[in-house]
Design a protein around this motif. Structure first.
Motif, PDB file in Angstrom:
ATOM      1  N   TYR A  73      16.858  33.029 -28.155  1.00 27.89           N
ATOM      2  CA  TYR A  73      17.879  32.562 -29.079  1.00 27.89           C
ATOM      3  C   TYR A  73      18.694  31.489 -28.371  1.00 27.89           C
ATOM      4  N   PHE A  74      18.450  30.229 -28.715  1.00 31.46           N
ATOM      5  CA  PHE A  74      19.248  29.128 -28.197  1.00 31.46           C
ATOM      6  C   PHE A  74      20.482  29.025 -29.077  1.00 31.46           C
ATOM      7  N   ARG A  75      21.623  29.359 -28.497  1.00 35.22           N
ATOM      8  CA  ARG A  75      22.850  29.541 -29.281  1.00 35.22           C
ATOM      9  C   ARG A  75      23.911  28.501 -28.940  1.00 35.22           C
ATOM     10  N   ASP A  76      24.542  27.970 -29.968  1.00 35.35           N
ATOM     11  CA  ASP A  76      25.686  27.054 -29.834  1.00 35.35           C
ATOM     12  C   ASP A  76      25.425  25.915 -28.857  1.00 35.35           C
ATOM     13  N   LEU A  77      24.365  25.184 -29.096  1.00 35.64           N
ATOM     14  CA  LEU A  77      24.053  24.026 -28.271  1.00 35.64           C
ATOM     15  C   LEU A  77      25.016  22.892 -28.609  1.00 35.64           C
ATOM     16  N   PRO A  78      25.275  21.980 -27.672  1.00 32.69           N
ATOM     17  CA  PRO A  78      26.191  20.874 -27.965  1.00 32.69           C
ATOM     18  C   PRO A  78      25.615  19.855 -28.961  1.00 32.69           C
ATOM     19  N   GLN A  79      24.336  19.943 -29.234  1.00 32.14           N
ATOM     20  CA  GLN A  79      23.683  19.055 -30.194  1.00 32.14           C
ATOM     21  C   GLN A  79      22.551  19.832 -30.855  1.00 32.14           C
ATOM     22  N   PRO A  80      22.014  19.342 -31.966  1.00 32.16           N
ATOM     23  CA  PRO A  80      20.885  20.043 -32.579  1.00 32.16           C
ATOM     24  C   PRO A  80      19.715  20.190 -31.608  1.00 32.16           C
ATOM     25  N   PHE A  81      18.987  21.288 -31.732  1.00 31.63           N
ATOM     26  CA  PHE A  81      17.890  21.611 -30.821  1.00 31.63           C
ATOM     27  C   PHE A  81      16.879  20.466 -30.727  1.00 31.63           C
ATOM     28  N   GLU A  82      16.528  19.862 -31.864  1.00 37.70           N
ATOM     29  CA  GLU A  82      15.531  18.787 -31.873  1.00 37.70           C
ATOM     30  C   GLU A  82      15.980  17.605 -31.024  1.00 37.70           C
ATOM     31  N   GLN A  83      17.287  17.326 -30.982  1.00 35.07           N
ATOM     32  CA  GLN A  83      17.811  16.237 -30.154  1.00 35.07           C
ATOM     33  C   GLN A  83      17.845  16.631 -28.676  1.00 35.07           C
ATOM     34  N   ALA A  84      17.972  17.926 -28.391  1.00 36.73           N
ATOM     35  CA  ALA A  84      18.027  18.396 -27.007  1.00 36.73           C
ATOM     36  C   ALA A  84      16.646  18.418 -26.360  1.00 36.73           C
ATOM     37  N   LEU A  85      15.577  18.517 -27.190  1.00 35.69           N
ATOM     38  CA  LEU A  85      14.215  18.538 -26.637  1.00 35.69           C
ATOM     39  C   LEU A  85      13.918  17.230 -25.911  1.00 35.69           C
ATOM     40  N   GLY A  86      13.498  17.353 -24.677  1.00 32.09           N
ATOM     41  CA  GLY A  86      13.164  16.175 -23.879  1.00 32.09           C
ATOM     42  C   GLY A  86      14.335  15.588 -23.113  1.00 32.09           C
ATOM     43  N   THR A  87      15.558  16.024 -23.407  1.00 26.75           N
ATOM     44  CA  THR A  87      16.713  15.564 -22.635  1.00 26.75           C
ATOM     45  C   THR A  87      17.373  16.699 -21.872  1.00 26.75           C
ATOM     46  N   ASN A  88      17.557  17.843 -22.519  1.00 29.20           N
ATOM     47  CA  ASN A  88      18.162  19.004 -21.876  1.00 29.20           C
ATOM     48  C   ASN A  88      17.262  20.230 -21.917  1.00 29.20           C
ATOM     49  N   ILE A  89      16.408  20.315 -22.906  1.00 28.77           N
ATOM     50  CA  ILE A  89      15.489  21.448 -23.046  1.00 28.77           C
ATOM     51  C   ILE A  89      14.064  20.914 -23.009  1.00 28.77           C
ATOM     52  N   PHE A  90      13.252  21.523 -22.142  1.00 27.01           N
ATOM     53  CA  PHE A  90      11.882  21.063 -21.956  1.00 27.01           C
ATOM     54  C   PHE A  90      10.932  22.238 -22.167  1.00 27.01           C
ATOM     55  N   LEU A  91       9.975  22.063 -23.066  1.00 22.63           N
ATOM     56  CA  LEU A  91       8.963  23.084 -23.311  1.00 22.63           C
ATOM     57  C   LEU A  91       7.733  22.688 -22.512  1.00 22.63           C
ATOM     58  N   ILE A  92       7.389  23.491 -21.508  1.00 24.09           N
ATOM     59  CA  ILE A  92       6.285  23.195 -20.605  1.00 24.09           C
ATOM     60  C   ILE A  92       5.094  24.031 -21.025  1.00 24.09           C
ATOM     61  N   PRO A  93       4.095  23.411 -21.663  1.00 22.55           N
ATOM     62  CA  PRO A  93       2.941  24.177 -22.147  1.00 22.55           C
ATOM     63  C   PRO A  93       1.966  24.495 -21.020  1.00 22.55           C
ATOM     64  N   GLU A  94       2.107  25.648 -20.451  1.00 26.65           N
ATOM     65  CA  GLU A  94       1.209  26.080 -19.378  1.00 26.65           C
ATOM     66  C   GLU A  94      -0.099  26.558 -19.983  1.00 26.65           C
ATOM     67  N   PRO A  95      -1.189  26.448 -19.354  1.00 28.66           N
ATOM     68  CA  PRO A  95      -1.493  25.929 -18.029  1.00 28.66           C
ATOM     69  C   PRO A  95      -1.774  24.433 -18.003  1.00 28.66           C
ATOM     70  N   VAL A  96      -1.358  23.695 -19.016  1.00 28.04           N
ATOM     71  CA  VAL A  96      -1.576  22.252 -19.050  1.00 28.04           C
ATOM     72  C   VAL A  96      -0.935  21.573 -17.852  1.00 28.04           C
ATOM     73  N   THR A  97       0.226  22.044 -17.419  1.00 24.89           N
ATOM     74  CA  THR A  97       0.904  21.441 -16.278  1.00 24.89           C
ATOM     75  C   THR A  97       0.023  21.493 -15.037  1.00 24.89           C
ATOM     76  N   ILE A  98      -0.645  22.606 -14.813  1.00 23.70           N
ATOM     77  CA  ILE A  98      -1.516  22.740 -13.643  1.00 23.70           C
ATOM     78  C   ILE A  98      -2.678  21.754 -13.734  1.00 23.70           C
ATOM     79  N   LEU A  99      -3.247  21.616 -14.922  1.00 23.02           N
ATOM     80  CA  LEU A  99      -4.342  20.660 -15.097  1.00 23.02           C
ATOM     81  C   LEU A  99      -3.880  19.231 -14.861  1.00 23.02           C
ATOM     82  N   LEU A 100      -2.698  18.880 -15.355  1.00 24.30           N
ATOM     83  CA  LEU A 100      -2.162  17.538 -15.129  1.00 24.30           C
ATOM     84  C   LEU A 100      -1.909  17.292 -13.648  1.00 24.30           C
TER      85      LEU A 100
END
Length: 183
Positions: free
Chosen positions: A143-170
């Motif tokens: 539960y991402f609660r009371d963020l300073p901006q909408p979640f979609e705007q935070a993606l890639g600037t403050n919140i990063f979703l790391i799809p594992e195991p893709v990171t290891i392959l990269l």
């Protein structure tokens, strides 16, 4: 007369129980200034200062962890709420959460998993539920609660979703690419 004494004792016992249980319900406060591994229930509000790094293992728990300054947390399990502030970094690899959030523009939260789904929360546009699976396949909901901006705007600037195991392959492909360049 005897009934009055019994009522008086009963009232005193009830007041003592209420005071005692109220005191136990309040969490302690813990300040951490050096690297620490947490693998038990602290039953406390924990603030991590300076550049200290905490590692929370499956048995670790607290009421809430506040990450301030340039502190960081590696969360592999346990149960707590987390709030990143200042230039702190929160890495989530496992666990269950009351809520997760950040304050300020420099805090970073990394969620290492797969099969991510974003579900809007009904309370407002700055709170969402993130569902997916950890690397071991266990389902999670954050539960991402009371963020300073909408979640979609935070993606890639403050919140990063790391799809594992893709990171290891990269990373492996990058290492192989560097080795070819050095020949």
């Amino acid at each position: 007369m005897r009934a009055k004494k019994m009522w008086g004792k009963a009232v005193i016992i009830i007041v003592e129980l209420l005071l005692f249980s109220g005191g136990m319900a309040q969490a302690d406060y813990i300040d951490i200034y050096e690297d620490t591994v947490i693998d038990s229930d602290l039953d406390a509000i924990v603030t991590v200062h300076n550049s200290a790094e905490i590692t929370v293992l499956p048995g670790g728990a607290a009421t809430v962890f506040y990450l301030i300054d340039t502190s960081s947390a590696l969360v592999y399990g346990g149960h707590a709420s987390y709030r990143s502030q200042s230039s702190s970094v929160l890495d989530l690899y496992g666990g269950t959460f009351g809520s997760v959030g950040y304050d300020g523009s420099l805090a970073e939260i990394y969620v290492h998993g797969q099969n991510f789904q974003i579900i809007p929360a009904s309370d407002n546009h700055t709170s969402v539920f993130l569902q997916g699976n950890w690397l071991n396949g266990t389902a999670f909901e954050i539960y991402f609660r009371d963020l300073p901006q909408p979640f979609e705007q935070a993606l890639g600037t403050n919140i990063f979703l790391i799809p594992e195991p893709v990171t290891i392959l990269l990373m492996l492909s990058g290492i192989l690419g560097i080795r070819k360049l050095n020949r």
